[in-house]
Design a protein around this motif. Structure first.
Motif, short mmCIF file in Angstrom:
data_model
loop_
_atom_site.label_atom_id
_atom_site.label_comp_id
_atom_site.label_asym_id
_atom_site.label_seq_id
_atom_site.Cartn_x
_atom_site.Cartn_y
_atom_site.Cartn_z
N GLU A 64 0.86 -1.18 0.00
CA GLU A 64 0.00 0.00 0.00
C GLU A 64 0.90 1.23 0.00
OE1 GLU A 64 -3.20 -0.30 -0.44
OE2 GLU A 64 -2.99 -2.49 -0.29
N SER A 110 -2.12 1.01 -4.51
CA SER A 110 -1.28 -0.12 -4.15
C SER A 110 -0.48 -0.58 -5.36
CB SER A 110 -2.13 -1.26 -3.58
OG SER A 110 -3.20 -1.53 -4.45
N SER A 163 0.69 -4.80 2.27
CA SER A 163 -0.76 -4.87 2.48
C SER A 163 -1.11 -5.89 3.56
CB SER A 163 -1.47 -5.26 1.18
OG SER A 163 -1.07 -4.41 0.15
#
Lengths: 327, 94
Positions: free
Chosen positions: B9, B25, B56
């Protein structure tokens, strides 16, 4: 548009009182203009349609680099070369934003790319036409990106949050693309007779494929009602096409070029331009894989992917090695 | 593509004085490459002056379906907002 082949689920739009509680709550949110986010409940059809549409859109951006990439080393000046390079880099970026948006729906990047490389997934028909000379770089930026903007500006209002946010980013960059194309056209139309003829020739060849970008006539795309209700699709194919023609005709006139459609002219009653249909039989042939460059485009993507495999694997191996060393 | 690179991210600080904001992302083999890719994908037009990348998998997110119970404790405490209190007009600014 960039996702011309999303035929949708074929579902008829259910009235609210026939929906399940979940479906109704979902539709009410969409009707209220709320954005749907990745972890929210959504109907399977919504998810499936979005995955297809966003991935086709992403593939179009990626394959769209090829017709222009071909001219980076052949640009007439260093400035034009730098501009074209930046534009093509943007297209790669747009593909990445879109793949990321598709992945939030639970599909993997690797599967998306495999589907493109195997020919299973589609991309916009426009990129299966060749770019024969420098004037085509002008016409592509001006017409192709111009048509894409019409579609993408509308899609900023799409109901799926990540898709909508990707569109906002893309639209900001896209107007640079259209303008640099128009700038090339202005330069060529103010040049020698031969240069002006090249510009006219590029317009002649790319006009009809640009109109096809919006997809088949509304009368033939009977399945889009559900996509419209879900706000996956914001305007109909014909609405987008009309908008594009309306905004482009005065630009053609400004350039002193002629649209290759003798029927195209402003209708004083409607305030819109009348124009003829492109050759839809040709459009469907290109979609089926029989356009001038379908084979070339897929081959180029596959070669690039295969030749880069050792590098991608190497980076991963290096990352693993450093992780182990750090432990 | 045998396996996907991990997902990261990306957060960008647009200018001094603003906090980092999530922008999207990307996939990258490690943090260093994630940083370079983030620069190329998300800051081609001076959008940022500082980038954070976070795996993430390391993000813990609240579940939208539990939005009700999750945020319930603040819903009934309207007195936390200054508009809850009627201040007489005679008292000028507060």
């Amino acid at each position: 548009m960039y996702a011309q082949e999303v035929k949708s689920t074929g579902l008829v739009v259910k009235p609210l009182d026939e929906m399940s509680d979940e479906e109704r709550a979902f539709q009410v949110r969409i009707d209220a203009g709320e954005k749907i986010e990745p972890k929210d409940w959504m109907p399977d059809g919504y998810r499936k349609n979005l995955v297809r549409q966003i991935s086709q859109h992403g593939h179009s951006e990626v394959v769209g680099q090829l017709p222009e990439g071909n001219w980076i080393t052949r640009a007439p000046t260093l400035e034009r070369k730098a501009i074209l390079l930046a534009k093509v880099q943007d297209e790669a970026g747009h593909g990445l934003y879109l793949y990321s948006a598709a992945e939030t729906l639970g599909v993997s990047r690797a599967d998306l790319i495999d589907d493109l490389l195997s020919g299973k997934a589609k991309y916009s028909s426009i990129f299966n036409y060749p770019t024969l000379n420098w004037a085509d770089m002008g016409a592509v930026g001006w017409l192709v990106d111009g048509a894409a903007i019409v579609n993408q500006v509308a899609l900023q209002r799409t109901s799926y949050g990540p898709y909508s946010r990707a569109m906002v980013r893309i639209c900001k960059e896209e107007s640079f693309h259209a303008r640099q194309g128009f700038d090339i056209m202005m330069k060529m139309t103010s040049g020698t007779a031969a240069q002006k003829a090249m510009a006219q020739d590029a317009l002649n060849r790319l006009w009809w494929p640009a109109l096809m970008m919006f997809g088949p006539p509304d009368a033939d795309s009977v399945h889009s009602a559900q996509s419209m209700a879900w706000k996956i699709k914001i305007m109909t194919n014909d609405e987008g096409r009309q908008k594009f023609v309306d905004q482009t005709m005065p630009q053609i006139e400004y350039l002193g070029l002629e649209v290759p459609d003798s029927t195209a002219k402003l209708n004083p009653e409607t305030g819109h331009y009348d124009f003829s249909d492109p050759d839809w039989a040709e459009f469907f042939e290109v979609l089926k894989g029989n356009g001038p460059c379908n084979v070339d485009r897929l081959r180029a993507r596959n070669i690039a992917h295969d030749k880069g495999a050792w590098f991608r694997d190497g980076l991963m191996a290096y990352a693993e090695k450093r992780k182990i060393a750090a432990e | 593509m045998a396996n996907d690179w991990p997902l990261w991210e990306v957060f960008i600080r647009g200018q001094y004085g603003l906090s980092h904001r999530h922008v999207g992302s990307l996939h990258a083999p490690d943090a260093e490459m994630a940083m370079l890719n983030a620069r190329d994908v998300y800051t081609r037009r001076n959008e940022g002056m500082s980038i954070w990348v976070v795996k993430s998998a390391d993000v813990t997110a609240s579940a939208p379906s539990r939005k009700g119970p999750m945020f319930d404790p603040s819903n009934d405490k309207t007195y936390r907002h200054p508009t809850f209190f009627d201040i007489p007009d005679d008292v000028e600014s507060m």
